[in-house]
Design a protein around this motif. Structure first.
Motif, short mmCIF file in Angstrom:
data_model
loop_
_atom_site.label_atom_id
_atom_site.label_comp_id
_atom_site.label_asym_id
_atom_site.label_seq_id
_atom_site.Cartn_x
_atom_site.Cartn_y
_atom_site.Cartn_z
N MET A 86 1.27 8.08 -10.89
CA MET A 86 2.26 8.45 -11.89
C MET A 86 1.97 7.81 -13.24
O MET A 86 1.98 8.46 -14.29
N VAL A 87 1.64 6.51 -13.24
CA VAL A 87 1.36 5.80 -14.49
C VAL A 87 0.08 6.31 -15.14
O VAL A 87 0.04 6.60 -16.34
N LEU A 88 -0.98 6.45 -14.35
CA LEU A 88 -2.27 6.85 -14.89
C LEU A 88 -2.23 8.25 -15.50
O LEU A 88 -2.60 8.45 -16.66
N PHE A 115 -7.86 0.08 -8.40
CA PHE A 115 -7.03 1.06 -9.10
C PHE A 115 -5.82 0.43 -9.79
O PHE A 115 -5.16 1.09 -10.59
N LEU A 116 -5.56 -0.82 -9.48
CA LEU A 116 -4.45 -1.51 -10.14
C LEU A 116 -4.71 -1.67 -11.62
O LEU A 116 -3.78 -1.63 -12.44
N ILE A 117 -5.98 -1.82 -12.00
CA ILE A 117 -6.32 -2.01 -13.41
C ILE A 117 -6.69 -0.70 -14.10
O ILE A 117 -6.97 -0.69 -15.30
N GLU A 126 0.82 -1.21 0.00
CA GLU A 126 0.00 0.00 0.00
C GLU A 126 0.86 1.26 0.00
O GLU A 126 0.51 2.26 -0.64
N MET A 127 1.99 1.23 0.71
CA MET A 127 2.84 2.41 0.77
C MET A 127 3.46 2.74 -0.58
O MET A 127 3.69 3.92 -0.90
N MET A 128 3.76 1.74 -1.37
CA MET A 128 4.36 1.96 -2.69
C MET A 128 3.31 2.12 -3.78
O MET A 128 3.63 2.57 -4.88
N TYR A 129 2.08 1.79 -3.46
CA TYR A 129 1.03 1.63 -4.47
C TYR A 129 0.56 2.95 -5.07
O TYR A 129 0.61 3.16 -6.27
#
Length: 288
Positions: A60-62, A203-205, A51-54
């Motif tokens: 940033m990617v989105l 949010f991963l997808i 979760e801390m890195m997520y």
């Protein structure tokens, strides 16, 4: 010969620094003990570390893909001002559907009622159906006011999509249930240390769901992953309607087929995890 007045050790100047050192040392030890407790807790629960890195990585990617798309398609918003708002509303259907399912399940764990349900005549499938119905109710309550606000503030109506809106809604809701099933299965296996996955997984997808930009903006290898999700065809279909290309039946069938596969898989994984947790008595230990 007069005797010196009696002095207790605590009143002697030379002993004062010693007690100060001891007091400071005890305070540091107590602070260290609490810190060590949380470090051990973090080490034993990989979802907390994830979760801390997520969030920084996902954001940033989105937004990196959104920026890249808008830089190469500056007339996108001018051509279809309602596309982004419609995408936000459709994405919220998926998010609310998944979160409504997961939270309804978590509320049974937080209230320690899951053990009572396990020994009642309620079947696991019946339990899941009730969670799905609750998820639908939560989603409707959450999304309907937002659609009217979009009309009021931006003059954008998602209802202009017509009948395909119902198809998009059902597909996104089923996808949300699938993710909810997987999250709940994970919680049954590793405990409430994984409850944050109820908010993280969806949010991963997001970056490869083509919510705000078409699949074509993604790198080739990510485009393959995007078309393996039921979400990308839904948002591509939504954009096709708003751009005047009409309802794309092939995109709907693509999304529906993937949804049926993933939902069946998610149902099987949850029922297996539930059966194992019930057999091992883990349902009574979750939350402790």
């Amino acid at each position: 010969m007069t005797k010196a007045p009696f002095q207790t050790p605590s009143s002697t100047p030379q002993n004062a620094p010693q007690f100060t050192v001891i007091r400071n040392s005890s305070s540091l030890m107590r602070i260290y003990a609490v810190l060590l407790r949380h470090l051990y807790l973090m080490r034993a629960s990989w979802p907390r570390i994830l979760e801390m890195m997520y969030w920084p990585s996902i954001q940033m990617v989105l937004w990196g893909f959104i920026t890249q798309f808008l830089m190469t398609n500056s007339d996108y918003i001018a051509q279809a001002s309602g596309v982004l708002i419609s995408a936000v509303l459709l994405w919220d259907i998926l998010f609310r559907g998944q979160l409504g399912f997961s939270l309804s399940f978590l509320e049974e764990l937080w209230s320690r009622n899951i053990g009572n349900l396990a020994v009642s005549p309620l079947r696991p499938v019946e339990f899941l159906i009730s969670l799905m119905m609750m998820s639908m109710i939560r989603t409707i309550i959450g999304i309907v006011p937002a659609t009217f606000l979009a009309v009021l503030f931006y003059e954008v109506s998602i209802y202009d999509l017509g009948l395909p809106l119902v198809l998009f809604f059902s597909n996104l809701l089923i996808m949300g249930w699938t993710i909810g099933l997987l999250v709940c299965a994970l919680i049954l296996r590793v405990g409430l240390g994984a409850e944050s996955m109820a908010w993280l997984t969806i949010f991963l997808i997001a970056p490869i769901s083509a919510i705000y930009y078409p699949v074509s903006i993604l790198p080739d290898w990510l485009q393959t992953l995007a078309w393996c999700l039921p979400t990308a065809p839904v948002f591509e279909g939504m954009r096709a309607i708003l751009f005047g290309e009409g309802f794309q039946l092939s995109l709907y069938l693509h999304s529906l087929g993937l949804n049926l596969i993933y939902f069946t898989l998610g149902m099987g994984i949850f029922l297996w995890s539930y059966r194992v947790a019930r057999k091992r008595g883990l349902l009574l230990q979750i939350g402790e």
